[in-house]
Design a protein around this motif. Structure first.
Motif, PDB file in Angstrom:
ATOM      1  N   ALA A  37       0.828  -1.210   0.000  1.00 54.76           N
ATOM      2  CA  ALA A  37       0.000   0.000   0.000  1.00 54.76           C
ATOM      3  C   ALA A  37       0.860   1.257   0.000  1.00 54.76           C
ATOM      4  N   MET A  38       1.948   1.201   0.774  1.00 49.49           N
ATOM      5  CA  MET A  38       2.839   2.360   0.817  1.00 49.49           C
ATOM      6  C   MET A  38       3.471   2.604  -0.557  1.00 49.49           C
ATOM      7  N   ASN A  40       2.195   1.853  -3.416  1.00 48.83           N
ATOM      8  CA  ASN A  40       1.182   2.440  -4.290  1.00 48.83           C
ATOM      9  C   ASN A  40       1.023   3.933  -4.003  1.00 48.83           C
ATOM     10  N   ASP A  41       1.052   4.289  -2.705  1.00 48.85           N
ATOM     11  CA  ASP A  41       0.951   5.717  -2.348  1.00 48.85           C
ATOM     12  C   ASP A  41       2.146   6.490  -2.884  1.00 48.85           C
ATOM     13  N   ILE A  42       3.328   5.894  -2.760  1.00 50.25           N
ATOM     14  CA  ILE A  42       4.528   6.575  -3.251  1.00 50.25           C
ATOM     15  C   ILE A  42       4.459   6.749  -4.769  1.00 50.25           C
ATOM     16  N   ARG A  43       3.957   5.703  -5.443  1.00 47.22           N
ATOM     17  CA  ARG A  43       3.848   5.814  -6.908  1.00 47.22           C
ATOM     18  C   ARG A  43       2.868   6.923  -7.297  1.00 47.22           C
ATOM     19  N   GLN A  44       1.725   6.975  -6.577  1.00 47.75           N
ATOM     20  CA  GLN A  44       0.764   8.034  -6.878  1.00 47.75           C
ATOM     21  C   GLN A  44       1.354   9.409  -6.569  1.00 47.75           C
ATOM     22  N   ASP A  45       2.086   9.482  -5.451  1.00 50.39           N
ATOM     23  CA  ASP A  45       2.717  10.756  -5.093  1.00 50.39           C
ATOM     24  C   ASP A  45       3.763  11.143  -6.146  1.00 50.39           C
ATOM     25  N   THR A  46       4.510  10.141  -6.656  1.00 50.61           N
ATOM     26  CA  THR A  46       5.490  10.424  -7.708  1.00 50.61           C
ATOM     27  C   THR A  46       4.797  10.970  -8.951  1.00 50.61           C
ATOM     28  N   ASP A  48       1.830  12.500  -9.021  1.00 51.92           N
ATOM     29  CA  ASP A  48       1.297  13.841  -8.727  1.00 51.92           C
ATOM     30  C   ASP A  48       2.390  14.889  -8.785  1.00 51.92           C
ATOM     31  N   TRP A 288      11.049   5.526  -8.189  1.00 46.71           N
ATOM     32  CA  TRP A 288      10.081   4.671  -7.504  1.00 46.71           C
ATOM     33  C   TRP A 288      10.441   3.200  -7.696  1.00 46.71           C
TER      34      TRP A 288
END
Length: 817
Positions: A37-38, A40-46, A48, A288
């Motif tokens: 999950a983390m 995935n969050d990092i990928r989304q943050d990357t 964004d 990432w």
């Protein structure tokens, strides 16, 4: 429990070792799920952050291009307006060129401005060599000839000259009085401008920046490709998606190189141009992927370690359970002894003689029980603690209950141990049951904790950078010493010290070197101030306070001079402090709290007076001590200072305060007309004066306190100082000592609320006669020209607001006229 019941109990007992492996498996699985999950969050943050940065980059590039082209367009419009001016033919050719052509149109990447008649022949040019050239076949001429309302036209790129220089043409239509086509005003921009601009952007190894016209003709693409010059991208799927009204932000694959990129399209201001910034997905997600790989390796290692730990823990639990079962038979029998194994139990009679001592005394104090039976406790109690033990015994007898104390008992080998003794009174016989527990380690821990707290308190009262006392410790010491001075009738002196021109030092060498400078100054002060009762504290920033209890005014002056000399002796280079020898120096103010007349009344007044004298030392030249006498009045700030600074910030935000060739020319004209070697246009900020135009001087910034311009903006008329050395306001000024003998300046009055931005000044090294009325008027007129240039540039950079009828645009009319 009966023999029959025990097997049933053991049969129902669940082996806890069986739960270890599943529990660890659940924990590891949960951790892996959280890690996924983390990731995935990092990928989304990357993602964004990538699209946000991409959008910001496109907007910044668009603003830069729009600002440059609109500035060039303003120059073209000015030429068009000048050509239509009926008075123009009456001027000499040189003045006609000065009226028509702005110096801003002669930038490094800008071509000549051309005035072309209706047949395509160049009539006028900012570069005479272009006159007579025929441009009738160029698209920027044809487009204006065929459309009456074309506005600014951006042509297709082409190569000119023998070297094949790549340029793009811009044009605006000229009209006859009846509105028919009279020709064009045209200019060119080198494509190297866009190439240099795009090359500064960080778009990764596979990113791309493309500038095209609305019809898809490519003007510039980075990375550069010869095949893209003048190529049409109108058929490109990505360009068609944008033109068709779809999203300006999407992911697509480039047709020319097959790289999948994240595209951000947008128009360039109001210009017929489209700019796209495209970041390659591989570049965006490379960090990432590295993190994901590292986390996968870590999770694999963790799972292996958890499995090994689970097996080891399960085996240990089984061993422990077996040992507990073996010892359960004797657990009840020895529970009481285990609870009190480390405590000593004694029985004292009414005369305090021991009648019983438990065997634990051998392990704790080294005595055999029989060695102590029959004697009193006083023989092994530390002499300093006997009175405390008697008080505990008396308290227990008085209450009939128990009392306790901590005291020292002598070990058999001679050293003392700390013991916690509880005395319980035995009803009826007057004796006591005494329980002794060894607390030596606890006592040592308490002492270490107390020492640590004392050390932390010392750290909390020290300045982390310099090692001097901090402001909190200074405030406490000042209050304490002021109270003691009032009670005992003794003097208390305070030195306030400040490093001269420290901001310029930081600007020249950087903050790390500035920190090192402050530490060196602190060390120098500590070599002078060494009495235990004295205190050297960092008061704030580069300001230091020195508290001198029991020191009168004469003594504080001697200490201050030694402090000043100690810092100067460091000979630490400081180019910004040239007036004080080019080395780091300090200024000091001294004040003394005593019973004399004129002395400060309390600690707050002492600080205020020392600070005022410090300011006077800085105002009158720095690198000196001011210890007595009245502080000379200083020039007050204008009543509207904050509003004036806000108006100046408005100019600065639009880039109008940057150094301007036109302002350089005005400064040169003022100097030559008034016969002075130096002229400049200054803008007075909160702490510094910045030169936006200058002649005969290299420096761009001066401390506000050292300039005459801070006085000039106080009034409406020019400030003329024929002899600065004879004027009491400037005799100690740093610029006066550096060689300024004559000064004249006229304030720059902005049309925005009539605020004064700075001054147009001329300076000479020698004293001169005052300006006459004609010279003053000339200086005022040139100051107006300088303000018009500032205003023109401010409004020129905000043309869109002016065209929409905003308040700024309303102001532009009379200034531009």
């Amino acid at each position: 429990m009966s023999a029959a019941a025990e097997p049933r109990a053991r049969k129902g007992h669940r082996d806890p070792s069986r739960l270890v492996i599943p529990t660890i498996g659940l924990v590891v699985a949960g951790f892996c799920a959280a890690s996924v999950a983390m990731l995935n969050d990092i990928r989304q943050d990357t993602w964004d952050r990538a699209i946000t940065g991409e959008g910001n980059l496109r907007k910044a590039l668009s603003q830069d291009i729009a600002r440059s082209l609109e500035t060039y367009d303003l120059s073209m419009q000015a030429v068009a307006d000048g050509v239509a001016e009926p008075e123009l033919p009456r001027l000499s050719p040189r003045l006609q060129d000065m009226v028509l052509y702005d110096r801003s149109a002669l930038g490094r990447d800008l071509g000549a401005l051309l005035v072309v008649d209706a047949t395509g022949k160049v009539l006028r040019s900012s570069l005479p060599a272009a006159v007579g050239t025929d441009v009738a076949g160029r698209d920027f001429f044809v487009a204006q000839r065929d459309a009456a309302d074309r506005g600014l036209f951006v042509g297709a790129p082409f190569r000119r000259g023998s070297e094949g220089e790549e340029v793009v043409g811009l044009s605006r239509r000229l009209h006859t009085p009846d509105g028919s086509f009279a020709g064009i005003v045209a200019g060119t921009i080198r494509l190297s401008y866009f190439r240099d601009l795009f090359s500064k952007a960080d778009i990764g190894p596979h990113g791309a920046i493309t500038l095209v016209r609305r019809d898809g003709i490519c003007l510039m693409r980075m990375p550069s490709a010869t095949s893209c010059f003048g190529r049409s991208f109108a058929a490109s799927p990505n360009f068609r998606a944008y033109i068709a009204g779809g999203s300006a932000l999407f992911t697509g694959t480039a047709a020319n190189d097959g790289v999948r990129r994240i595209y951000d399209f947008g128009t360039v201001g109001d210009l017929p141009l489209v700019l796209s910034v495209a970041l390659a997905e591989d570049d965006v997600f490379a960090p990432w992927r590295a993190k994901a790989m590292a986390l996968a390796v870590a999770l694999t290692t963790l799972c292996a370690a958890a499995a090994m730990l689970g097996f080891a823990l399960s085996r240990q639990i089984r061993r422990t359970a077996a040992a507990e079962r073996d010892s359960s038979a004797s657990e009840d029998q020895y529970r009481l002894l285990a609870d009190h194994a480390l405590d000593i139990i004694m029985r004292l009679d009414r005369a305090l003689r021991r009648s019983y001592v438990s065997p634990a005394v051998r392990a704790v104090l080294g005595y055999a029980p029989e060695d102590l039976v029959g004697s009193t406790p006083r023989g092994i109690i530390h002499p300093d603690d006997w009175s405390s033990v008697l008080n505990v015994i008396a308290a227990a007898q008085e209450t009939g209950g128990s009392a306790e104390a901590t005291y020292r008992l002598r070990h058999r080998d001679g050293h003392y141990l700390w013991m916690e003794g509880r005395y319980n009174s035995v009803p009826g016989d007057g004796g006591f049951i005494v329980l002794l527990r060894d607390v030596t380690q606890r006592k040592a821990a308490e002492e270490r904790l107390a020492a640590l707290n004392a050390e932390l308190a010392a750290v909390a009262s020290s300045d982390a950078l310099t090692g001097l006392a901090n402001r909190r410790r200074f405030d406490a010491a000042l209050a304490e010493e002021a109270g003691r001075a009032a009670r005992d009738g003794t003097p208390l002196s305070l030195l306030m010290l400040d490093v001269d021109r420290f901001k310029l030092y930081n600007d020249a060498f950087g903050h790390p070197e500035g920190d090192a400078c402050l530490r060196a100054v602190a060390d120098a002060l500590l070599t002078v101030v060494r009495r235990p009762s004295d205190l050297v504290a960092r008061y704030g920033g580069e300001e230091v306070a020195v508290l001198l209890p029991g020191t009168d005014a004469a003594g504080s002056l001697r200490v201050a001079e030694r402090c000043r000399a100690a810092v100067a002796a460091l000979k630490r280079p400081h180019p910004g402090n040239a007036a004080c020898g080019g080395v780091v120096t300090v200024s000091l103010g001294c004040a003394t709290l005593d019973a004399g007349d004129g002395a400060p009344a309390d600690a707050a007044a002492l600080v205020s007076l020392a600070d005022a004298r410090l300011y006077e030392a800085k105002r009158t030249g720095r690198d000196r001590v001011v210890a007595h006498g009245a502080v000379l009045p200083v020039l007050p700030l204008p009543p509207d200072e904050e509003r004036r600074l806000a108006v100046l910030a408005h100019y600065d935000a639009g880039g109008a305060t940057a150094r301007s060739p036109r302002l350089d020319a005005i400064a040169e004209i003022a100097a030559r007309l008034l016969g002075a070697p130096v002229g400049f246009v200054s803008l007075v900020g909160r702490e510094e004066v910045t030169l936006a135009g200058c002649h005969g001087v290299e420096m761009r910034r001066f401390p506000r306190d050292d300039t005459y311009c801070a006085h000039t903006i106080q009034g409406d008329d020019p400030l003329v100082v024929p002899d600065t050395r004879a004027d009491l306001r400037f005799t100690e000024n740093a610029l006066t000592r550096d060689g300024v003998g004559f000064y004249a300046g006229a304030p720059l009055v902005s049309p925005l609320e009539g605020r004064r931005l700075g001054a147009l000044c001329v300076v000479d090294t020698e004293a001169r006669a005052a300006l006459d009325a004609h010279q003053r008027a000339l200086l005022v007129d040139l100051a107006r020209l300088a303000v018009e240039d500032l205003e023109r540039r401010r409004l020129g950079l905000d043309r869109a607001a002016a065209d929409s009828g905003s308040e700024a645009g309303t102001e532009a009319g009379p200034v531009a006229a």
